[in-house]
Design an enzyme around this catalytic site. Structure first.
Site, PDB file in Angstrom:
ATOM      1  CB  THR A   1       6.935 -10.619 -14.705  1.00 55.61           C
ATOM      2  OG1 THR A   1       6.514 -10.009 -15.932  1.00 55.61           O
ATOM      3  CG2 THR A   1       7.875  -9.673 -13.988  1.00 55.61           C
ATOM      4  CD  GLU A   2       4.526 -11.420 -18.143  1.00 56.19           C
ATOM      5  OE1 GLU A   2       5.660 -11.259 -18.640  1.00 56.19           O
ATOM      6  OE2 GLU A   2       3.955 -10.543 -17.455  1.00 56.19           O
TER       7      GLU A   2
ATOM      8  CG  ASP B   1      10.716 -16.804 -28.100  1.00 56.58           C
ATOM      9  OD1 ASP B   1      10.768 -17.738 -27.279  1.00 56.58           O
ATOM     10  OD2 ASP B   1       9.653 -16.422 -28.631  1.00 56.58           O
TER      11      ASP B   1
ATOM     12  CG  LEU C   1      28.931  -5.410 -23.640  1.00 57.98           C
ATOM     13  CD1 LEU C   1      28.198  -4.707 -24.782  1.00 57.98           C
ATOM     14  CD2 LEU C   1      29.061  -6.897 -23.969  1.00 57.98           C
TER      15      LEU C   1
ATOM     16  NE  ARG D   1      10.047 -25.602 -22.722  1.00 57.56           N
ATOM     17  CZ  ARG D   1       9.700 -24.766 -23.705  1.00 57.56           C
ATOM     18  NH1 ARG D   1       9.158 -25.235 -24.809  1.00 57.56           N
ATOM     19  NH2 ARG D   1       9.889 -23.468 -23.575  1.00 57.56           N
TER      20      ARG D   1
ATOM     21  CG  HIS E   1      16.148 -23.112 -21.443  1.00 54.70           C
ATOM     22  ND1 HIS E   1      15.600 -22.085 -22.183  1.00 54.70           N
ATOM     23  CD2 HIS E   1      15.097 -23.781 -20.896  1.00 54.70           C
ATOM     24  CE1 HIS E   1      14.282 -22.129 -22.078  1.00 54.70           C
ATOM     25  NE2 HIS E   1      13.943 -23.165 -21.317  1.00 54.70           N
TER      26      HIS E   1
HETATM   27  C1  IPE Z   1       9.877 -13.815 -23.987  1.00 56.22           C
HETATM   28  O1  IPE Z   1       9.726 -15.077 -24.517  1.00 56.22           O
HETATM   29  C2  IPE Z   1      10.624 -13.872 -22.688  1.00 56.22           C
HETATM   30  C3  IPE Z   1      12.045 -14.157 -22.790  1.00 56.22           C
HETATM   31  C4  IPE Z   1      12.739 -14.254 -23.887  1.00 56.22           C
HETATM   32  C5  IPE Z   1      12.730 -14.305 -21.516  1.00 56.22           C
HETATM   33  P1  IPE Z   1       8.433 -15.974 -24.204  1.00 56.22           P
HETATM   34  O2  IPE Z   1       8.634 -17.233 -24.942  1.00 56.22           O
HETATM   35  O3  IPE Z   1       8.215 -16.052 -22.746  1.00 56.22           O
HETATM   36  O4  IPE Z   1       7.263 -15.084 -24.840  1.00 56.22           O
HETATM   37  P2  IPE Z   1       5.837 -15.504 -25.387  1.00 56.22           P
HETATM   38  O5  IPE Z   1       5.170 -16.310 -24.311  1.00 56.22           O
HETATM   39  O6  IPE Z   1       6.055 -16.306 -26.625  1.00 56.22           O
HETATM   40  O7  IPE Z   1       5.147 -14.219 -25.698  1.00 56.22           O
HETATM   41  C1  IPE Z   2      13.272 -18.414 -24.701  1.00 51.83           C
HETATM   42  O1  IPE Z   2      12.989 -19.643 -25.273  1.00 51.83           O
HETATM   43  C2  IPE Z   2      13.949 -18.516 -23.370  1.00 51.83           C
HETATM   44  C3  IPE Z   2      13.122 -18.121 -22.222  1.00 51.83           C
HETATM   45  C4  IPE Z   2      11.905 -17.654 -22.273  1.00 51.83           C
HETATM   46  C5  IPE Z   2      13.727 -18.280 -20.920  1.00 51.83           C
HETATM   47  P1  IPE Z   2      11.625 -20.383 -24.981  1.00 51.83           P
HETATM   48  O2  IPE Z   2      11.817 -21.290 -23.827  1.00 51.83           O
HETATM   49  O3  IPE Z   2      10.510 -19.412 -24.850  1.00 51.83           O
HETATM   50  O4  IPE Z   2      11.467 -21.220 -26.305  1.00 51.83           O
HETATM   51  P2  IPE Z   2      10.124 -21.534 -27.084  1.00 51.83           P
HETATM   52  O5  IPE Z   2       9.468 -20.223 -27.395  1.00 51.83           O
HETATM   53  O6  IPE Z   2       9.276 -22.378 -26.172  1.00 51.83           O
HETATM   54  O7  IPE Z   2      10.569 -22.247 -28.299  1.00 51.83           O
HETATM   55 MG    MG Z   3       9.236 -18.607 -26.200  1.00 50.58          MG
END
Ligand code: IPE
Ligand code: IPE
Ligand code: MG
Length: 232
Positions: A63-64, A17, A128, A30, A34
């Site tokens: 999924t969200e 995250d 792995l 953004r 990634h």
């Molecule tokens: C969790 O991160 C999902 C992944 C790392 C793929 P999110 O950024 O989606 O989670 P929330 O929304 O902060 O809970």
């Molecule tokens: C996690 O980073 C990667 C995915 C959920 C795919 P985020 O994209 O959620 O990064 P923040 O939380 O917005 O900083």
């Molecule tokens: Mg996030």
């Protein structure tokens, strides 16, 4: 760096995250977060192999996460596809076996075929297990398992039946779950399998995660006393 020999987790789950915030802080889009996040995945896999970890699950798309913009979603899919397509030699050299967890039906064909190829090519590797959680949600996982059991004609379902029919079928439960970026929540990651996982939270944004961060998490894990409800 020497191996951290004793009391290592067999399976590590990683909730990557902070990619978005990493980029926003730098005034970047953004998707560049990634992209850097994918570099961190590569570094982390090197380090996991070095430390002798056997199974890793990366939470790559939940999924969200479909709630995000089309552009961001397509950017993430392209990164995963390119990663799989360009690392075939690496996987065979290092003995990495690719698998995935989640409902792949909604993905574009180029991504699913990259994934199917990688799985096929690496199915005999045994150093792995690289498990990619894609369109994965813990609630969906449990629902999927229960539906499979219903279809098989089962009348009474045990805890073990549910566990054995999750997407992670055949993998050990995660011993350690790492979440980066300072958020202290599970966000629907492996909720059934994580009943007794140890959690490690770090403020580091995922694109900055490296071998040193992983080592810190492993050392923290080694100090934990796992009791599973018993007495020591
Ligand atoms: C969790 O991160 C999902 C992944 C790392 C793929 P999110 O950024 O989606 O989670 P929330 O929304 O902060 O809970
Ligand atoms: C996690 O980073 C990667 C995915 C959920 C795919 P985020 O994209 O959620 O990064 P923040 O939380 O917005 O900083
Ligand atoms: Mg996030």
């Amino acid at each position: 760096m020497q191996k951290l020999l004793s009391n290592l987790p067999l399976h590590i789950g990683i909730i990557m995250d902070g990619n978005g915030r990493w980029a926003t802080r730098r005034g970047l889009p953004r998707n560049l977060g990634h992209k850097e996040g994918m570099r961190a995945v590569e570094r982390t896999i090197d380090a996991l192999i070095k430390f002798g970890i056997k199974v890793v699950t990366f939470f790559a798309f939940s999924t969200e996460n479909w709630k995000r913009s089309k552009e961001e979603i397509e950017g993430i899919f392209a990164l995963v596809r390119d990663y799989l397509n360009t690392n075939s030699n690496y996987f065979s050299e290092k003995g990495v076996k690719v698998r995935s967890m989640g409902d792949l039906d909604k993905f574009p064909k180029d991504l699913t075929s990259a994934l199917e190829n990688a799985k096929e090519e690496t199915k005999h590797n045994d150093k792995l297990v690289l498990n990619l959680a894609l369109n994965y949600g813990g609630r969906d996982d449990i629902t999927y398992s229960v539906n499979k059991l219903i279809k098989s004609g089962k009348k009474a379902i045990t805890e073990k039946d549910i566990l054995d029919n999750l997407y992670s079928e055949g993998l050990p439960e995660p011993d350690l779950i790492i979440r980066t970026s300072g958020e202290q929540r599970i966000s629907n990651f492996m909720i059934y399998q994580a009943a007794y996982s140890e959690y490690y939270f770090t403020k580091t944004y995922w694109p900055d995660f490296d071998e040193k961060c992983l080592k810190k998490a492993l050392i923290a894990f080694q100090k934990r006393e796992r009791r599973y409800g018993g007495i020591k």
